[in-house]
Write a protein that holds these residues in place. Structure first.
Motif, PDB file in Angstrom:
ATOM      1  N   TRP A   2      94.542   0.854   3.417  1.00  0.00           N
ATOM      2  CA  TRP A   2      94.774   1.514   4.698  1.00  0.00           C
ATOM      3  C   TRP A   2      95.968   2.447   4.567  1.00  0.00           C
ATOM      4  O   TRP A   2      97.009   2.062   4.033  1.00  0.00           O
ATOM      5  CB  TRP A   2      95.050   0.507   5.806  1.00  0.00           C
ATOM      6  CG  TRP A   2      93.809  -0.169   6.316  1.00  0.00           C
ATOM      7  CD1 TRP A   2      93.137  -1.199   5.738  1.00  0.00           C
ATOM      8  CD2 TRP A   2      93.089   0.163   7.499  1.00  0.00           C
ATOM      9  NE1 TRP A   2      92.045  -1.540   6.474  1.00  0.00           N
ATOM     10  CE2 TRP A   2      91.981  -0.724   7.576  1.00  0.00           C
ATOM     11  CE3 TRP A   2      93.259   1.117   8.503  1.00  0.00           C
ATOM     12  CZ2 TRP A   2      91.062  -0.676   8.611  1.00  0.00           C
ATOM     13  CZ3 TRP A   2      92.354   1.152   9.548  1.00  0.00           C
ATOM     14  CH2 TRP A   2      91.256   0.266   9.596  1.00  0.00           C
ATOM     15  N   ASP A   3      95.818   3.668   5.076  1.00  0.00           N
ATOM     16  CA  ASP A   3      96.922   4.624   5.107  1.00  0.00           C
ATOM     17  C   ASP A   3      96.698   5.553   6.290  1.00  0.00           C
ATOM     18  O   ASP A   3      96.476   6.744   6.144  1.00  0.00           O
ATOM     19  CB  ASP A   3      96.978   5.412   3.793  1.00  0.00           C
ATOM     20  CG  ASP A   3      98.295   6.181   3.642  1.00  0.00           C
ATOM     21  OD1 ASP A   3      99.179   6.018   4.504  1.00  0.00           O
ATOM     22  OD2 ASP A   3      98.424   6.942   2.679  1.00  0.00           O
ATOM     23  N   GLU A   4      96.738   4.940   7.479  1.00  0.00           N
ATOM     24  CA  GLU A   4      96.394   5.668   8.698  1.00  0.00           C
ATOM     25  C   GLU A   4      97.577   5.706   9.656  1.00  0.00           C
ATOM     26  O   GLU A   4      98.495   4.904   9.570  1.00  0.00           O
ATOM     27  CB  GLU A   4      95.202   4.995   9.392  1.00  0.00           C
ATOM     28  CG  GLU A   4      93.963   4.834   8.521  1.00  0.00           C
ATOM     29  CD  GLU A   4      93.323   6.157   8.148  1.00  0.00           C
ATOM     30  OE1 GLU A   4      93.510   7.132   8.904  1.00  0.00           O
ATOM     31  OE2 GLU A   4      92.628   6.220   7.108  1.00  0.00           O
ATOM     32  N   ASP A   5      97.499   6.655  10.602  1.00  0.00           N
ATOM     33  CA  ASP A   5      98.529   6.747  11.633  1.00  0.00           C
ATOM     34  C   ASP A   5      98.246   5.822  12.805  1.00  0.00           C
ATOM     35  O   ASP A   5      99.108   5.607  13.664  1.00  0.00           O
ATOM     36  CB  ASP A   5      98.636   8.185  12.144  1.00  0.00           C
ATOM     37  CG  ASP A   5      99.224   9.114  11.097  1.00  0.00           C
ATOM     38  OD1 ASP A   5     100.072   8.653  10.311  1.00  0.00           O
ATOM     39  OD2 ASP A   5      98.833  10.291  11.053  1.00  0.00           O
ATOM     40  N   THR A  51      97.872   4.645  18.353  1.00  0.00           N
ATOM     41  CA  THR A  51      98.702   5.371  17.389  1.00  0.00           C
ATOM     42  C   THR A  51     100.018   4.645  17.222  1.00  0.00           C
ATOM     43  O   THR A  51     100.701   4.349  18.212  1.00  0.00           O
ATOM     44  CB  THR A  51      98.974   6.813  17.870  1.00  0.00           C
ATOM     45  OG1 THR A  51      97.733   7.486  18.061  1.00  0.00           O
ATOM     46  CG2 THR A  51      99.818   7.571  16.846  1.00  0.00           C
ATOM     47  N   SER A  70     101.808   4.633   2.821  1.00  0.00           N
ATOM     48  CA  SER A  70     101.730   3.195   3.085  1.00  0.00           C
ATOM     49  C   SER A  70     102.625   2.398   2.147  1.00  0.00           C
ATOM     50  O   SER A  70     103.289   1.479   2.547  1.00  0.00           O
ATOM     51  CB  SER A  70     100.283   2.715   2.962  1.00  0.00           C
ATOM     52  OG  SER A  70      99.779   2.982   1.680  1.00  0.00           O
ATOM     53  N   ARG A 109     103.989   1.757  11.679  1.00  0.00           N
ATOM     54  CA  ARG A 109     102.817   2.297  10.986  1.00  0.00           C
ATOM     55  C   ARG A 109     102.606   1.561   9.670  1.00  0.00           C
ATOM     56  O   ARG A 109     101.485   1.171   9.328  1.00  0.00           O
ATOM     57  CB  ARG A 109     103.018   3.796  10.721  1.00  0.00           C
ATOM     58  CG  ARG A 109     101.880   4.450   9.972  1.00  0.00           C
ATOM     59  CD  ARG A 109     102.258   5.857   9.520  1.00  0.00           C
ATOM     60  NE  ARG A 109     101.138   6.468   8.833  1.00  0.00           N
ATOM     61  CZ  ARG A 109     100.813   6.257   7.561  1.00  0.00           C
ATOM     62  NH1 ARG A 109     101.541   5.436   6.835  1.00  0.00           N
ATOM     63  NH2 ARG A 109      99.772   6.844   7.020  1.00  0.00           N
ATOM     64  N   VAL A 140      94.782   3.104  14.650  1.00  0.00           N
ATOM     65  CA  VAL A 140      93.517   2.402  14.478  1.00  0.00           C
ATOM     66  C   VAL A 140      92.614   2.757  15.650  1.00  0.00           C
ATOM     67  O   VAL A 140      93.065   2.836  16.794  1.00  0.00           O
ATOM     68  CB  VAL A 140      93.739   0.877  14.379  1.00  0.00           C
ATOM     69  CG1 VAL A 140      94.405   0.326  15.619  1.00  0.00           C
ATOM     70  CG2 VAL A 140      92.430   0.153  14.115  1.00  0.00           C
ATOM     71  N   ASN A 148      99.325  -0.823   8.721  1.00  0.00           N
ATOM     72  CA  ASN A 148      98.496  -0.613   7.533  1.00  0.00           C
ATOM     73  C   ASN A 148      98.510  -1.822   6.601  1.00  0.00           C
ATOM     74  O   ASN A 148      97.481  -2.218   6.050  1.00  0.00           O
ATOM     75  CB  ASN A 148      98.968   0.640   6.793  1.00  0.00           C
ATOM     76  CG  ASN A 148      98.476   1.913   7.440  1.00  0.00           C
ATOM     77  OD1 ASN A 148      97.279   2.107   7.622  1.00  0.00           O
ATOM     78  ND2 ASN A 148      99.397   2.793   7.802  1.00  0.00           N
TER      79      ASN A 148
END
Length: 782
Positions: free
Chosen positions: A141-144, A119, A780, A126, A146, A130
């Motif tokens: 990619w637009d994640e908190d 995280t 992102s 972050r 991997v 991304n």
């Protein structure tokens, strides 16, 4: 304006790890080293035993399920085989009569299923994660964080307590052939990238009383197309202990490596309850020793066998110890370099090579030789006793290598001469420089802000002369060499040398009126217009002094690089620019069939001179703060051009010069600003191809936004206050100080949101032509 990052750290470093890539030692190199220096010392033998470690399937053990809780991450091993990488045996003949420590296991291969979850610890990290994953996978990619399944196992590097954790589920057994083959395949693919670096870290850990619970996991990622391996590292002795990144070999060449940073941050224990500003200054901490002064005697020579140019350096460095009970000195010093500049090379690719090695002949203290190890751009020397905090010492050193960078330029076409359009072609330019992207002198490898003074004696084969940092006290002729005697009394962090067959044009300053010695170094045949460079440089300095305070040095050298370099650079007191800058537009068109739509001279001169304030007088604490140097230098250029054009027109309100410069930052052009081309300026050096647009376009547009809202004088006051604050703090200042300074200069206005959105985030600017796309892009915003 530099297209290459200034690297006062170990510039051979790979971004994602906290140490240089050190490939396994080459036996032929070691034989040559032994022939040159004699038998290896204890440090070298111990290091080699670890760096030459080999996978040993006979000692493999079966492990039950393990869960490693890491800062911001977890690594789950569902059970499988752990195959240790066992250090090489000491050579009996070399080890005879020595009390050598047992070399421990510091790496292993895990074969089996598992998963990794990470995280991002901060919003900026972050964004970087991304963006880098988008760049690698070509997907949105637009994640908190991997998360992925391991593709068959992992390569592990570890020290201290992590060794015990990995052995917690140990079960004896005999590894099967399939698992053994998988382990060998993993180690062959990745082991040489990190084993030397971890061996070096463990060596320091062994010598130091400080505990280093270090772990690095190199993970083959299942389902992440374009990301064959992802590397996580936790090293609590580093300023930002946690890092995540991708390291890939480039094409079929195992020695060419490219890296992507997916972020780095303080561990929770490091961060504690510190404020953002306190963390900013944590990144500036100078570890181990503080460098004070250098006295270097440097002789340049040409190797008759290869034709390459080298340098022998003999000298001293004055140091102050910053740790109690310090048993060794650790400095950055290049182990090898690239001695020819490739105009078509990719600066993002790290070339790892054992050729053109730099060889250290001796390291002394008080006339006595010290035991030392020189590997991986690092010089480690054992002290005769443990030194206490505050003690001072002077190290002597003697080293040499073929590390002088030769920069060649192909001659222009002669077809114009043949046709009678011009009388002669422009002469070809070749010059040479110390490799600014490597630690070419022993320096503090833990800090970008360890400043120092120096005395240099530089010997160049005649007829060559050099443009350098520092004040030229004398130029002596000893028959074979032009001997330069140079001194710098203002502490600097980035000195440089550029030399060749130069013609020198200089001014005759009136020191009582506050003028400075300025020299222009051009290659014979390019003297035309040199006087105008002297006049313009003097004018730029005078203008900046009125706005930002005194020029920090006694002299300024302007030096011509070969034509077509595409960039300029401003080390302390010296500006080296693309050779095209020194050619008139008419000659560019006639001799090179090349137009100059961006006006290189106008692009470079005010910007590079501004770096003597932004970058030297006001330095930066860490790579996160370097954006200020480029952004403020570029904005200062716009202020200068605005004032110059207003003076020409006779209209004090004339903003045409400023608006012309501002147009370069806009959406038009290769490096113009839109959120699709930029990223948070705070991490500009990690942005790869977006670095240019972020710090040279987005950054100045942020200052323009402040100008539109609060007026020109408010921005100038802020820039002056920034310079003054840094000057009172030994040149040190961090990004987080910007909020404090803005709120003092513009009272009653809070700038926390401005910092978070625009400096540490990639919030689109109000006039961004891609604003609607940005609204759809989510957090992102890349």
């Amino acid at each position: 304006m530099s297209y290459r990052t200034f690297p006062a750290l170990l510039v051979g470093l790979v971004i994602l790890i906290h140490g240089p890539v050190v490939l396994a030692a080459d036996k032929e190199d070691d034989l040559l080293e032994k022939a040159l220096r004699g038998n290896k010392n204890d440090m070298e033998l111990f290091y080699e035993a670890m760096s030459r470690a080999e996978l040993n399937t006979d000692e493999a053990w079966k492990t039950s399920a393990l869960k490693l809780d890491l800062p911001y991450a977890t690594l789950e091993l569902d059970g499988g085989w752990i195959v240790p990488v066992v250090p090489a045996e000491y050579d009996e003949e070399e080890a005879a009569g020595r009390d050598l420590p047992e070399a421990p296991v510091i790496s292993a291969v895990y074969v089996g299923p598992g998963r990794f979850n990470y995280t991002a610890p901060h919003e900026t990290e972050r964004w970087l994660m991304n963006y880098s994953l988008h760049d690698l996978t070509k997907k949105t990619w637009d994640e908190d964080g991997v998360a992925f399944e391991l593709d068959g196992g992992a390569v592990l590097f570890f020290l201290k307590e992590w060794t015990e954790r990995l052995e917690a589920g140990r079960q004896d057994g005999t590894i099967d052939k399939k698992s053994a083959a998988a382990a060998k395949r993993f180690w062959k693919a990745r082991g040489d990238l990190f084993q030397g670096s971890v061996a070096s870290a463990h060596h320091i850990n062994t010598l130091s009383s400080r505990r280093m619970d270090h772990i690095m996991v190199d993970l083959p990622a299942k389902g992440l197309r374009g990301v064959p391996w992802l590397t996580y590292e936790f090293n609590p002795t580093e300023k930002e202990a946690v890092s995540l990144g991708v390291l890939k070999r480039w094409g079929l060449n195992r020695d060419s490596i490219r890296s992507w940073s997916l972020g780095s941050w303080f561990s929770p224990e490091q961060a504690g309850d510190k404020s953002d500003r306190e963390l900013g200054y944590e990144r500036t901490r100078i570890d181990h020793v503080d460098v004070d002064h250098y006295n270097l005697d440097m002789t340049v020579y040409r190797d008759p066998d290869t034709g390459y140019w080298g340098m022998r350096v003999q000298g001293t460095v004055d140091l102050e110890v910053l740790w109690d009970e310090t048993p060794f000195i650790r400095l950055a010093l290049m182990s090898f370099g690239e001695n020819e500049w490739d105009p078509n090379g990719d600066p993002d690719i790290q070339k790892v090579s054992s050729s053109n090695r730099v060889r250290v002949k001796d390291v002394k203290l008080a006339g006595e030789s010290l035991e030392f190890l020189h590997k991986g751009h690092q010089l480690l020397a054992m002290l005769p006793r443990n030194y206490k905090k505050g003690e001072k010492l002077q190290l002597e050193f003697d080293y040499q290598g073929l590390f002088i960078m030769t920069i060649k330029q192909p001659p222009p076409t002669t077809s114009l001469v043949d046709s009678g359009q011009v009388t002669s072609p422009a002469p070809s330019v070749i010059n040479f420089r110390v490799p600014n992207n490597y630690p070419w002198y022993p320096q503090n490898g833990t800090s970008l802000n360890d400043s120092f003074t120096f005395d240099w004696k530089l010997k160049l084969p005649k007829p060559m002369i050099a443009a350098t940092s520092g004040t030229l006290l004398a130029m002596e002729d000893d028959g074979t060499f032009n001997v330069h005697v140079i001194k710098e009394t203002t502490p600097v962090t980035f000195p440089a040398i550029l030399f060749g067959r130069f013609s020198v044009i200089e001014n005759d300053p009136n020191y009582e009126e506050g003028q400075y010695k300025i020299r222009v170094y051009v290659h014979p045949g390019y003297e035309k217009g040199a006087q105008s460079f002297l006049d313009e440089a003097a004018g730029v300095i005078s203008y900046y002094e009125a706005l930002f305070g005194p020029y920090p040095f006694q002299e300024l050298d302007l030096a011509q690089m070969p034509l077509g370099m595409g960039y300029a650079q401003a080390p302390a007191g010296i500006i080296q620019m693309d050779g095209l800058t020194y050619i008139s537009k008419t000659d560019l068109a006639n001799l090179f069939n090349w137009s100059d739509p961006t006006n290189l001279r106008e692009a470079f001169i005010p910007h590079e001179i501004a770096h003597e304030w932004w970058g030297h007088k006001a330095g930066w604490g860490s790579t996160r703060d370097q954006w200020v140097s480029e952004t403020f230098a570029e904005y200062a250029s716009a202020l200068y051009i605005e004032a110059r054009e207003a003076k020409k027109s006779g209209d004090p309100a004339d903003r045409s010069g400023y608006e012309d410069r501002k147009d370069r930052w806009g959406a038009v052009g290769r490096f113009g600003h839109t959120f699709k081309r930029t990223g948070p300026v705070w991490i500009g050096n990690s942005l790869g191809s977006r670095r240019q647009a972020a710090i040279y376009a987005r950054g100045p547009l942020l200052l323009d936004m402040l100008r539109e809202n609060f007026g020109r004088e408010a921005v100038v006051k802020m820039m002056y206050a920034w310079c003054e604050y840094a000057d009172q703090n030994d040149g040190l200042i961090v990004t987080e100080d910007l909020q404090m300074i803005l709120e003092k200069v513009i009272p009653g206005v809070g700038f926390e949101e401005f910092m978070n959105k625009y400096i540490k985030g990639n919030e689109p600017l109000p006039d961004d032509p891609k604003i609607k796309q940005a609204e759809k892009a989510g957090r992102s915003k890349y």
